[in-house]
Scaffold this motif. Structure first.
Motif, PDB file in Angstrom:
ATOM      1  N   LYS A 328      17.490   0.978  12.935  1.00  7.14           N
ATOM      2  CA  LYS A 328      17.425   1.806  14.154  1.00  7.14           C
ATOM      3  C   LYS A 328      18.823   2.310  14.520  1.00  7.14           C
ATOM      4  N   LEU A 329      19.818   1.424  14.390  1.00  6.26           N
ATOM      5  CA  LEU A 329      21.195   1.811  14.682  1.00  6.26           C
ATOM      6  C   LEU A 329      21.618   2.988  13.787  1.00  6.26           C
ATOM      7  N   ALA A 330      21.349   2.851  12.488  1.00  2.00           N
ATOM      8  CA  ALA A 330      21.767   3.907  11.555  1.00  2.00           C
ATOM      9  C   ALA A 330      21.117   5.239  11.924  1.00  2.00           C
ATOM     10  N   LYS A 331      19.843   5.160  12.261  1.00  2.00           N
ATOM     11  CA  LYS A 331      19.128   6.381  12.628  1.00  2.00           C
ATOM     12  C   LYS A 331      19.703   6.982  13.919  1.00  2.00           C
ATOM     13  N   ASP A 332      19.973   6.105  14.885  1.00  2.00           N
ATOM     14  CA  ASP A 332      20.529   6.575  16.156  1.00  2.00           C
ATOM     15  C   ASP A 332      21.885   7.254  15.949  1.00  2.00           C
ATOM     16  N   VAL A 333      22.738   6.610  15.159  1.00  2.00           N
ATOM     17  CA  VAL A 333      24.080   7.184  14.945  1.00  2.00           C
ATOM     18  C   VAL A 333      23.961   8.539  14.257  1.00  2.00           C
ATOM     19  N   ALA A 334      23.057   8.613  13.277  1.00  2.00           N
ATOM     20  CA  ALA A 334      22.865   9.899  12.595  1.00  2.00           C
ATOM     21  C   ALA A 334      22.406  10.974  13.568  1.00  2.00           C
ATOM     22  N   ASN A 335      21.675  10.549  14.598  1.00  2.00           N
ATOM     23  CA  ASN A 335      21.189  11.498  15.610  1.00  2.00           C
ATOM     24  C   ASN A 335      22.120  11.588  16.817  1.00  2.00           C
ATOM     25  N   ASN A 336      23.308  11.003  16.657  1.00  2.00           N
ATOM     26  CA  ASN A 336      24.313  11.012  17.733  1.00  2.00           C
ATOM     27  C   ASN A 336      23.798  10.365  19.020  1.00  2.00           C
ATOM     28  N   ALA A 337      22.979   9.348  18.843  1.00  2.00           N
ATOM     29  CA  ALA A 337      22.424   8.637  20.006  1.00  2.00           C
ATOM     30  C   ALA A 337      22.975   7.219  20.044  1.00  2.00           C
ATOM     31  N   ARG A 338      23.362   6.828  21.210  1.00  2.00           N
ATOM     32  CA  ARG A 338      23.919   5.478  21.372  1.00  2.00           C
ATOM     33  C   ARG A 338      22.957   4.673  22.235  1.00  2.00           C
ATOM     34  N   ARG A 339      22.169   3.835  21.556  1.00  2.00           N
ATOM     35  CA  ARG A 339      21.143   3.068  22.276  1.00  2.00           C
ATOM     36  C   ARG A 339      21.269   1.594  21.931  1.00  2.00           C
ATOM     37  N   PRO A 340      20.666   0.710  22.708  1.00  2.00           N
ATOM     38  CA  PRO A 340      20.770  -0.729  22.434  1.00  2.00           C
ATOM     39  C   PRO A 340      20.272  -1.071  21.028  1.00  2.00           C
ATOM     40  N   ILE A 341      20.962  -2.017  20.419  1.00  2.00           N
ATOM     41  CA  ILE A 341      20.624  -2.445  19.062  1.00  2.00           C
ATOM     42  C   ILE A 341      19.869  -3.773  19.172  1.00  2.00           C
ATOM     43  N   PRO A 342      18.591  -3.777  18.859  1.00  2.00           N
ATOM     44  CA  PRO A 342      17.836  -5.033  18.959  1.00  2.00           C
ATOM     45  C   PRO A 342      18.101  -5.918  17.751  1.00  2.00           C
ATOM     46  N   ILE A 343      18.937  -6.888  17.916  1.00  2.00           N
ATOM     47  CA  ILE A 343      19.257  -7.799  16.812  1.00  2.00           C
ATOM     48  C   ILE A 343      19.635  -9.163  17.385  1.00  2.00           C
ATOM     49  N   GLY A 344      19.378 -10.201  16.574  1.00  2.00           N
ATOM     50  CA  GLY A 344      19.750 -11.540  17.015  1.00  2.00           C
ATOM     51  C   GLY A 344      18.580 -12.321  17.560  1.00  2.00           C
ATOM     52  N   GLY A 345      17.386 -11.792  17.364  1.00  2.00           N
ATOM     53  CA  GLY A 345      16.231 -12.501  17.909  1.00  2.00           C
ATOM     54  C   GLY A 345      15.605 -13.430  16.898  1.00  2.00           C
ATOM     55  N   ARG A 346      14.322 -13.405  16.902  1.00  2.00           N
ATOM     56  CA  ARG A 346      13.552 -14.323  16.085  1.00  2.00           C
ATOM     57  C   ARG A 346      13.876 -14.146  14.590  1.00  2.00           C
ATOM     58  N   THR A 347      14.113 -15.232  13.913  1.00  2.00           N
ATOM     59  CA  THR A 347      14.379 -15.154  12.485  1.00  2.00           C
ATOM     60  C   THR A 347      13.353 -15.954  11.683  1.00  2.00           C
ATOM     61  N   TRP A 348      12.333 -16.396  12.346  1.00  2.00           N
ATOM     62  CA  TRP A 348      11.282 -17.137  11.645  1.00  2.00           C
ATOM     63  C   TRP A 348      10.024 -16.287  11.586  1.00  2.00           C
ATOM     64  N   TRP A 349       9.441 -16.182  10.412  1.00  2.00           N
ATOM     65  CA  TRP A 349       8.228 -15.419  10.199  1.00  2.00           C
ATOM     66  C   TRP A 349       7.304 -16.196   9.275  1.00  2.00           C
ATOM     67  N   PRO A 350       6.011 -15.948   9.373  1.00  2.00           N
ATOM     68  CA  PRO A 350       5.099 -16.631   8.438  1.00  2.00           C
ATOM     69  C   PRO A 350       5.458 -16.293   6.991  1.00  2.00           C
ATOM     70  N   GLU A 351       5.425 -17.301   6.140  1.00  2.00           N
ATOM     71  CA  GLU A 351       5.835 -17.099   4.746  1.00  2.00           C
ATOM     72  C   GLU A 351       4.632 -16.716   3.884  1.00  2.00           C
ATOM     73  N   LEU A 352       4.222 -15.490   4.035  1.00  2.00           N
ATOM     74  CA  LEU A 352       3.106 -14.983   3.245  1.00  2.00           C
ATOM     75  C   LEU A 352       3.626 -14.429   1.915  1.00  2.00           C
ATOM     76  N   PRO A 353       2.770 -14.298   0.905  1.00  2.00           N
ATOM     77  CA  PRO A 353       3.243 -13.747  -0.370  1.00  2.00           C
ATOM     78  C   PRO A 353       3.813 -12.348  -0.185  1.00  2.00           C
ATOM     79  N   VAL A 354       4.855 -12.069  -0.962  1.00  2.00           N
ATOM     80  CA  VAL A 354       5.451 -10.738  -0.949  1.00  2.00           C
ATOM     81  C   VAL A 354       4.598  -9.825  -1.831  1.00  2.00           C
ATOM     82  N   THR A 355       4.249  -8.681  -1.316  1.00  2.00           N
ATOM     83  CA  THR A 355       3.338  -7.812  -2.068  1.00  2.00           C
ATOM     84  C   THR A 355       3.979  -6.485  -2.459  1.00  2.00           C
ATOM     85  N   THR A 356       5.315  -6.453  -2.442  1.00  2.00           N
ATOM     86  CA  THR A 356       5.982  -5.218  -2.855  1.00  2.00           C
ATOM     87  C   THR A 356       5.712  -4.956  -4.341  1.00  2.00           C
TER      88      THR A 356
END
Lengths: 423, 284
Positions: A328-356
């Motif tokens: 989001k930060l990269a996109k905002d900077v490219a658009n010359n927008a300075r908005r809050p950067i949501p980072i530092g929150g939850r780092t735990w997620w269900p460990e489901l199989p990766v399907t990439t």
């Protein structure tokens, strides 16, 4: 006209045997390097005269490969079951000598080598007899019914100065070679586990003419006195892959086997689950059964930075997806927008199989069975076995038989010095 | 029309987590990104316990306590930083563990950090402080490259904010609620500092232990620390997560005394939150 297979073959051989790749590949697949160089040599057209012993389904497949491989000329066929012999003879472009007894074929002369595709319990006897007759041997995997027989085959080849090559075509497969190259280069980090399976949904039983008394001869894979069942007929291939990945034989194996589904009089397991332990605690986790084919035959080479699934020709990176807040930060900077950067929150997620979807392994299609025979023909012509190849085959056969022992005894079995590749 | 600001993004995996770097301005080049990755990889190689490393060798040597010589400078510096942090937090930060927790209390380090003595079996897991330490090791590289604005995230919870926002002013950071609630837990305006966010999402959902008891922190809590040093930010956020309410004021004062700031949020997991649903799916 240039067929796509010709193009792929030339492209593969040229790429594989290029100066740039020879140095590195020689350390982990010297047999394939020698075979690739031999296949491009003018001498490759000097035919080696081959007799095929065993012309059942597998033997006939090998026959078709041999007819395409440079430098291999099938001059005799042998099978004690006439319908199989007839079917094989029908595949030949011109008539060849036919035998019902392999001894008679050997004694008749006119051969440089034999290809053995008989039931497992015959492999050692027929190989040693061929050596005694001054012939070189290409033998289908697994090597033999017992560990002692495997040793005897290797020792016999060394004692008699003969070539012995075992049918492990993955050792010549462009896809598998690329997979191992990626492993060796560190592309998937530290590999601690290979997970492999060979799952089928079939009885594995071939039809037997009523009243023929041929049940054990035709369905030899289902009886312990002839075969190790799933272990020797299927698992050897994938144990070979794991040994190759880990660059060693396993140190210990434990497992459970059962006749779970096909309770039809067979006495080999139709369901096996084993753990092969390698140095440093690395493992091959293996299952094979005959009542579900969803996952088929596959290997998953699991490293700290990625996974390779060579049977599927896929390579997956463990690289994490972008951090959403920073995207989001990269996109905002490219658009010359300075908005809050949501980072530092939850780092735990269900460990489901990766399907990439992952990426393709390189080199694509090429029939490795041809290359293994071209390498064999070169070895026969030059009296120089493909380097390192027999050790790989021996280690996988012995490991498969050790796994069978572990399941039969209900105890973990350790690879001891008596099982080491004969010096 | 203004030219777009030069930028460079680099992602890789190290230290058991995802790492993402955004460089802005004229110094935003691949060479700098690669140099920073090399620094982080070197810290990882020294401090990892997931493959053979100087730290695993040290842990092997101290399996029964005793004396060990530390040759590796990164490990030596990490140990010195950890012991200093242990003292500063009154023992609430402790990357060493033994049979009865409270590991660092049983360790002494030579003045130059070259030798360690443990009076009992002990092992180190630098985890979060290792990430903070890696951020500190990146600072000289960024300074040498002359880059004016960069953000480096190690696992989303250890973050180096270099300079200010690329479009000017401080970095506006919005810490999401780890329990899945709408809106932000806190909004901060930061510049030239490291940010560490430690969270416990309830019993069974934290790796942080209370060193004096060895019991996992079970209260849903988030500790946010901004500090000039990455290692110190990690040390203090970990300590705050483990601290009882009567121990917090002292820690917060220490953080402020070193030019940092801290926010502690005690929160309940909302019954219908996304986290609650995920937990329900993940726990049989």
């Amino acid at each position: 006209m240039i067929r796509s297979s010709d193009y792929n073959r030339r492209k593969f051989l040229a790429q594989f045997s290029s100066v740039a790749s020879l140095g590195a590949v020689s350390s982990w697949a010297p047999w394939a390097v020698q075979a690739a160089l031999a296949a491009q040599s003018p001498a490759a057209n000097d035919a080696v005269r081959i007799g095929v012993i065993g012309t059942g389904r597998r033997g006939r497949t090998l026959l078709l490969n041999l007819m395409q491989a440079k430098g291999c000329e099938v001059v005799a066929l042998c099978d004690d079951y006439a319908p199989h012999l007839d079917q094989a003879a029908a595949l030949m472009p011109k008539p060849v000598r036919r035998f019902a007894d392999y001894r008679a074929m050997i004694d008749a002369g006119g051969l440089d080598a034999v290809v053995i595709a008989t039931p497992l319990h015959w492999h050692a006897r027929q190989t040693l007899d061929a050596f005694d007759a001054g012939l070189d041997v290409w033998c289908e995997k697994a090597m033999a019914r017992t560990i002692g027989e495997c040793r005897a085959m290797v020792e016999g080849a060394k004692r008699k100065g003969r070539v012995l090559q075992i049918g492990h075509q993955r050792l010549f497969s462009p896809t598998y070679l690329d997979a191992i190259q990626k492993v060796r280069s560190g592309a998937i980090g530290t590999v601690t586990q290979v997970r492999a399976s060979w799952h089928r949904n079939t009885s594995w039983r071939v039809p037997v003419p009523a009243g023929s008394g041929l049940e054990e001869r035709l369905n030899w894979r289902l009886y312990r006195k002839f075969s190790g069942g799933l272990m020797t007929e299927l698992a050897t291939h994938q144990i070979q892959v794991a040994n190759w990945v880990f660059d060693s034989a396993p140190e210990r194996v434990m497992g459970s086997g059962s006749i779970c589904f096909w309770k039809d009089g067979r006495d080999v397991y139709d369901h096996v689950a084993l753990i092969f332990e390698y140095s440093g605690g690395r493992k091959l986790v293996y299952t094979s059964h005959l009542n579900n084919r969803r996952y088929g035959a596959e290997e998953q080479i699991q490293g700290s930075k990625g996974t390779i699934e060579p049977a599927l020709g896929r390579f997956y990176s463990e690289a994490a997806p972008p951090v959403p807040g920073l995207a989001k930060l990269a996109k905002d900077v490219a658009n010359n927008a300075r908005r809050p950067i949501p980072i530092g929150g939850r780092t735990w997620w269900p460990e489901l199989p990766v399907t990439t979807p992952g990426e393709d392994l390189a080199w694509g299609e090429y029939d490795e069975s041809m290359l293994q025979f071209e390498g064999f023909a070169d070895a026969v012509r030059n009296r120089q076995p493909l380097p390192g190849h027999l050790r790989e085959a021996y280690n996988s056969s012995v490991a498969s038989l050790l796994g069978e022992q572990a399941m039969r005894s209900g105890k973990a079995k350790r690879w001891d010095s008596r099982m080491s590749f004969p010096a | 029309m203004t030219q777009p600001l030069p930028s460079f993004v680099h992602r890789f995996s190290a230290m058991g987590t995802r790492i993402e770097l955004h460089l802005f301005g004229d110094g935003a080049k691949a060479a700098l990104a690669n140099a920073l990755q090399a620094v982080i990889d070197a810290v990882d190689d020294a401090l990892t316990i997931h493959r053979p490393s100087p730290t695993t060798q040290l842990n092997e040597r101290l399996r029964g306590g005793g004396v060990a010589v530390i040759d590796e400078p990164i490990l030596r510096n990490a140990l010195q930083a950890s012991i200093a942090g242990h003292r500063k937090t009154g023992g609430l930060f402790d990357p060493a563990f033994g049979p009865h927790a409270a590991g660092l209390a049983h360790v002494s380090l030579g003045d130059a950090g070259e030798q360690i003595v443990a009076d009992r079996a002990i092992a180190f897991d630098f985890g979060g402080v290792g990430k903070g330490f890696a951020l500190d090791c990146c600072r000289p590289v960024l300074a040498g490259a002359g880059v004016e604005s960069a953000i480096l995230s190690l696992g989303d919870s250890s973050i180096l904010l270099w300079g200010g926002h690329p479009l000017g002013g401080d970095w506006p950071i919005a810490i999401p609620d780890p329990c899945g609630a709408e809106g932000s837990l806190a909004e901060l305006a930061l510049r030239d500092c490291c940010l560490s966010v430690s969270s416990s999402q309830g019993a069974g959902q934290t790796a942080t232990l209370r060193p004096d008891t060895g019991i996992a922190v079970s209260e849903p809590r988030t500790a946010i620390v901004a500090h000039p040093s990455g290692a110190r930010a990690e040390i203090f956020s970990t300590a705050l997560l483990a601290a009882h309410s009567d121990e917090r004021a002292c820690l917060v004062a220490a953080i402020k005394g070193e030019g940092g700031m801290a926010i502690i949020v005690d929160h309940a997991v909302p019954a219908n939150s996304a986290l609650q649903r995920d937990l329900a799916e993940a726990i049989p």
